[in-house]
Design an enzyme around this catalytic site. Structure first.
Site, PDB file in Angstrom:
ATOM      1  N   THR A 103       0.856  -1.133  -0.014  1.00 13.07           N
ATOM      2  CA  THR A 103      -0.066   0.221   0.019  1.00 13.07           C
ATOM      3  C   THR A 103       0.819   1.415  -0.012  1.00 13.07           C
ATOM      4  OG1 THR A 103      -1.979  -0.915   1.127  1.00 13.07           O
ATOM      5  CG2 THR A 103      -1.788   1.385   1.356  1.00 13.07           C
TER       6      THR A 103
ATOM      7  N   SER B  41       1.461  -7.454  -0.498  1.00 15.85           N
ATOM      8  CA  SER B  41       2.281  -8.484   0.394  1.00 15.85           C
ATOM      9  C   SER B  41       1.425  -9.827   0.600  1.00 15.85           C
ATOM     10  CB  SER B  41       2.593  -7.804   1.503  1.00 15.85           C
ATOM     11  OG  SER B  41       1.751  -7.831   2.521  1.00 15.85           O
TER      12      SER B  41
ATOM     13  N   ASP C 163       0.453  -6.570   5.184  1.00 17.04           N
ATOM     14  CA  ASP C 163      -0.380  -7.436   5.572  1.00 17.04           C
ATOM     15  C   ASP C 163       0.598  -8.958   6.055  1.00 17.04           C
ATOM     16  OD1 ASP C 163      -2.623  -6.474   4.894  1.00 17.04           O
ATOM     17  OD2 ASP C 163      -2.687  -7.494   3.145  1.00 17.04           O
TER      18      ASP C 163
HETATM   19  C1  SIN Z   1      -1.293  -3.095   3.010  1.00 16.01           C
HETATM   20  O1  SIN Z   1      -0.034  -2.836   2.625  1.00 16.01           O
HETATM   21  O2  SIN Z   1      -1.428  -2.298   4.004  1.00 16.01           O
HETATM   22  C2  SIN Z   1      -2.098  -4.045   2.446  1.00 16.01           C
HETATM   23  C3  SIN Z   1      -1.622  -4.568   1.317  1.00 16.01           C
HETATM   24  C4  SIN Z   1      -0.229  -5.434   1.231  1.00 16.01           C
HETATM   25  O3  SIN Z   1       0.019  -5.905   2.208  1.00 16.01           O
HETATM   26  O4  SIN Z   1       0.524  -5.337   0.212  1.00 16.01           O
END
Ligand code: SIN
Length: 355
Positions: free
Chosen positions: A38, A85, A119
């Site tokens: 994110t 992730s 994640d």
């Molecule tokens: C995030 O980064 O908060 C959710 C998506 C991910 O883990 O890539």
């Protein structure tokens, strides 16, 4: 030179030298390794905080978005992966570990920041905590809001992460996570909320310190061994042994465990209820697994506390391992690495009490 001019020149040089401002300390050299998430995500508009697309911005765009970084470190970036992730995998972990070890062996690299999705951040962090062969700081950062959102948390987390990675106080503290102005250890931190920016918590054991006013403030350290003090070395590895997690719940049966073993799992983490309690119908499955040489680790879905050895099961008699305070996803990582060295359950149990 004229005998009169020489002392005069020397006096002038001395005077000019005294008048010059003191030399600023050289900035630390920090490499940012980007993997997606994110923090590199973009949304349709400034109020989009869910339903955005993760892993869109490249590392150079992320660095350019925080010009303040240039004041606190000599920064350069490399793109190691570009994934959300939830799609992180062993292959990227190994690639990342190899690159981190190469970079930290260089004299001109003082620390590393890894940008990552939130994640599985705690898993990548713990993996690196066990396999990085350097005391230099490695800091992982993520964000809960995409780069396009109002009050995006990525830029400040990246900024704090770079300061932390370049600071002398962070040397020897193992792999850390810098999120929401807090510093956490890779071993003890876990994501606890689906969407809020204070999602990274350290149930029971607490975080290491704060990032405040452009400085790291440390208050505690983990007593568990990490990085250069571990027995694990993945530099020559291009794959890791398969270890799966079986979730525990009322009325569960052995189907998932048997399927994992049939698929080639060399170890199974039982994310059981309570203190790693064993449902009556699962003990025969554990025994069959042990009979086939598969390592069974009793862990807990509860989220905090110790799984007691010889508490809810006779681990000595059944030849089982307990996860201590590691949650199931981190127990999986330690067991994968343990299996690169031994299949002896007593040795593996020692590792669970060491790392
Ligand atoms: C995030 O980064 O908060 C959710 C998506 C991910 O883990 O890539």
């Amino acid at each position: 030179m004229n005998k009169m001019i020489k002392p005069l020149l020397a006096t002038c040089v001395l005077a000019v030298g005294l008048a010059l401002p003191a030399q600023a300390a050289p900035l630390p050299h920090v490499v940012i390794l980007a993997t997606g998430g994110t923090i590199a995500g973009t949304g349709a508009n400034t109020t989009t905080t869910v339903g955005y697309t993760a892993a869109k911005l490249g590392v150079d765009q992320m660095i350019a978005a925080v010009p303040e970084l240039q004041k606190v470190a000599e920064v350069r970036g490399e793109q190691v992966a570009q994934v959300a992730s939830e799609s992180m995998n062993n292959a990227v972990w190994l690639k990342l570990a190899h690159r981190v070890n190469q970079l930290l062996a260089q004299k001109d690299v003082d620390g590393i920041v890894i940008t990552h999705g939130s994640d599985t951040l705690e898993e990548t962090a713990y993996f690196l905590d066990l396999v990085v062969k350097s005391k230099k700081p490695v800091v992982m950062v993520a964000s809960m809001r995409p780069s396009t959102a109002i009050s995006a948390d990525g830029p400040i987390n990246l900024y704090n992460g770079v300061i932390l990675a370049g600071s002398k106080e962070a040397i020897g503290k193992g792999v850390m996570i810098a999120m929401n102005d807090q510093i956490s250890s890779a071993r003890d931190v876990s994501k606890s909320n689906t969407s809020t920016v204070d999602t990274f918590r350290n149930p029971d054991l607490g975080f290491l310190g704060y990032m405040q006013d452009n400085k790291a403030h440390f208050y505690r350290m983990s007593t568990r061994k990490n990085t250069a003090d571990t027995e694990f070395n993945v530099d020559a590895l291009d794959a890791l042994p398969r270890v799966d997690i079986v979730y525990g719940y009322a009325n569960m049966d052995r189907v998932a465990m048997d399927a994992d073993i049939a698929a080639g799992a060399q170890g199974v983490i039982q994310a059981s209820v309570g203190d790693g309690s064993v449902p009556a119908q699962m003990m025969p499955a554990y025994r069959d697994a042990r009979h086939r040489g598969v390592i069974v680790v009793r862990s807990s879905r509860v989220g905090s506390g110790i799984v007691a050895r010889n508490g809810e099961a006779n681990d000595d008699k059944e030849d089982l391992v307990v996860s201590d305070t590691l949650n199931p996803q981190k127990a999986r990582i330690l067991l994968m690495l343990a299996l690169t060295r031994t299949r002896d359950t007593r040795e593996i149990q020692r590792m669970f009490y060491t790392y």
